[in-house]
Design an enzyme around this catalytic site. Sequence first.
Site, PDB file in Angstrom:
ATOM      1  N   ARG A 168       9.150  -1.802  -1.913  1.00  0.00           N
ATOM      2  CA  ARG A 168       9.402  -0.747  -0.924  1.00  0.00           C
ATOM      3  C   ARG A 168       8.398   0.387  -1.128  1.00  0.00           C
ATOM      4  O   ARG A 168       8.094   0.756  -2.274  1.00  0.00           O
ATOM      5  CB  ARG A 168      10.831  -0.227  -1.041  1.00  0.00           C
ATOM      6  N   ASP A 169       7.879   0.911  -0.011  1.00  0.00           N
ATOM      7  CA  ASP A 169       6.930   2.021  -0.090  1.00  0.00           C
ATOM      8  C   ASP A 169       7.634   3.253  -0.659  1.00  0.00           C
ATOM      9  O   ASP A 169       8.782   3.556  -0.304  1.00  0.00           O
ATOM     10  CB  ASP A 169       6.354   2.337   1.304  1.00  0.00           C
ATOM     11  N   ILE A 170       6.942   3.972  -1.510  1.00  0.00           N
ATOM     12  CA  ILE A 170       7.530   5.152  -2.167  1.00  0.00           C
ATOM     13  C   ILE A 170       7.746   6.298  -1.168  1.00  0.00           C
ATOM     14  O   ILE A 170       8.598   7.160  -1.389  1.00  0.00           O
ATOM     15  CB  ILE A 170       6.645   5.593  -3.356  1.00  0.00           C
TER      16      ILE A 170
ATOM     17  N   VAL B 221      -5.005   3.155  -1.174  1.00  0.00           N
ATOM     18  CA  VAL B 221      -4.959   2.352  -2.406  1.00  0.00           C
ATOM     19  C   VAL B 221      -5.855   1.136  -2.199  1.00  0.00           C
ATOM     20  O   VAL B 221      -5.603   0.327  -1.300  1.00  0.00           O
ATOM     21  CB  VAL B 221      -3.514   1.920  -2.759  1.00  0.00           C
TER      22      VAL B 221
ATOM     23  N   HIS C 189      -3.231  -4.990   0.699  1.00  0.00           N
ATOM     24  CA  HIS C 189      -1.797  -4.908   1.015  1.00  0.00           C
ATOM     25  C   HIS C 189      -1.592  -4.849   2.518  1.00  0.00           C
ATOM     26  O   HIS C 189      -2.446  -4.372   3.266  1.00  0.00           O
ATOM     27  CB  HIS C 189      -1.140  -3.704   0.334  1.00  0.00           C
TER      28      HIS C 189
HETATM   29  P1  5GP Z   1      -2.585   2.662   2.318  1.00  0.00           P
HETATM   30  O1  5GP Z   1      -2.637   4.134   2.647  1.00  0.00           O
HETATM   31  O2  5GP Z   1      -3.603   2.315   1.242  1.00  0.00           O
HETATM   32  O3  5GP Z   1      -2.655   1.743   3.488  1.00  0.00           O
HETATM   33  O4  5GP Z   1      -1.153   2.394   1.716  1.00  0.00           O
HETATM   34  C1  5GP Z   1      -0.769   2.777   0.435  1.00  0.00           C
HETATM   35  C2  5GP Z   1       0.720   2.973   0.447  1.00  0.00           C
HETATM   36  O5  5GP Z   1       1.168   2.982  -0.896  1.00  0.00           O
HETATM   37  C3  5GP Z   1       1.189   4.289   1.086  1.00  0.00           C
HETATM   38  O6  5GP Z   1       2.040   4.018   2.179  1.00  0.00           O
HETATM   39  C4  5GP Z   1       1.901   4.996  -0.066  1.00  0.00           C
HETATM   40  O7  5GP Z   1       3.061   5.689   0.363  1.00  0.00           O
HETATM   41  C5  5GP Z   1       2.239   3.861  -0.999  1.00  0.00           C
HETATM   42  N1  5GP Z   1       2.330   4.243  -2.401  1.00  0.00           N
HETATM   43  C6  5GP Z   1       1.493   5.099  -3.050  1.00  0.00           C
HETATM   44  N2  5GP Z   1       1.861   5.180  -4.357  1.00  0.00           N
HETATM   45  C7  5GP Z   1       2.940   4.366  -4.492  1.00  0.00           C
HETATM   46  C8  5GP Z   1       3.766   4.052  -5.622  1.00  0.00           C
HETATM   47  O8  5GP Z   1       3.574   4.521  -6.750  1.00  0.00           O
HETATM   48  N3  5GP Z   1       4.799   3.195  -5.407  1.00  0.00           N
HETATM   49  C9  5GP Z   1       5.035   2.634  -4.173  1.00  0.00           C
HETATM   50  N4  5GP Z   1       6.088   1.791  -4.073  1.00  0.00           N
HETATM   51  N5  5GP Z   1       4.276   2.930  -3.091  1.00  0.00           N
HETATM   52  C10 5GP Z   1       3.237   3.765  -3.258  1.00  0.00           C
END
Ligand code: 5GP
Length: 115
Positions: free
Chosen positions: A30-32, A97, A101
């Site tokens: 699950r997203d944080i 990140v 994903h």
């Molecule tokens: P991006 O922005 O790279 O597409 O998605 C990265 C996602 O990772 C974001 O939606 C962010 O909320 C999520 N995220 C960042 N740090 C963490 C974490 O420590 N744990 C979890 N479960 N999600 C994270």
Amino acid sequence: MPSDCLFCRIIAGELPASQVFSDESVVAIRDIAPRAPTHILLLSRKHIASVSQVGEKDRDLIGKMCAVGAELAAREGIAEGGYRLVMNVGRNGGQTVDHLHVHLLGGRPMAWPPG
Ligand code: 5GP
Ligand code: ZN
């Protein structure tokens, strides 16, 4: 495994996460900071920076991640109402990140185009 990669560390169990699925190639958490009632991240077990870096031999992984997303959407009860599978790629794509994903978002109507 890059030791400085957040998602590699989560997959390795070094950092906590709410895991909803795991198999030999994909881990889902699950997203944080959820942006929808259901917001799940489908992570490749293998460290790949983004879909731009997916080579010939890892192509099946993308289909697999989408299939797991569809399966989890059904399990979460959002399949019928509809949902979104998203890959943010690079800076303009909104990627924060650098580990492959797919976002599974659902449980509310989504706007188009995305911001
Ligand atoms: P991006 O922005 O790279 O597409 O998605 C990265 C996602 O990772 C974001 O939606 C962010 O909320 C999520 N995220 C960042 N740090 C963490 C974490 O420590 N744990 C979890 N479960 N999600 C994270
Ligand atoms: Zn990684």
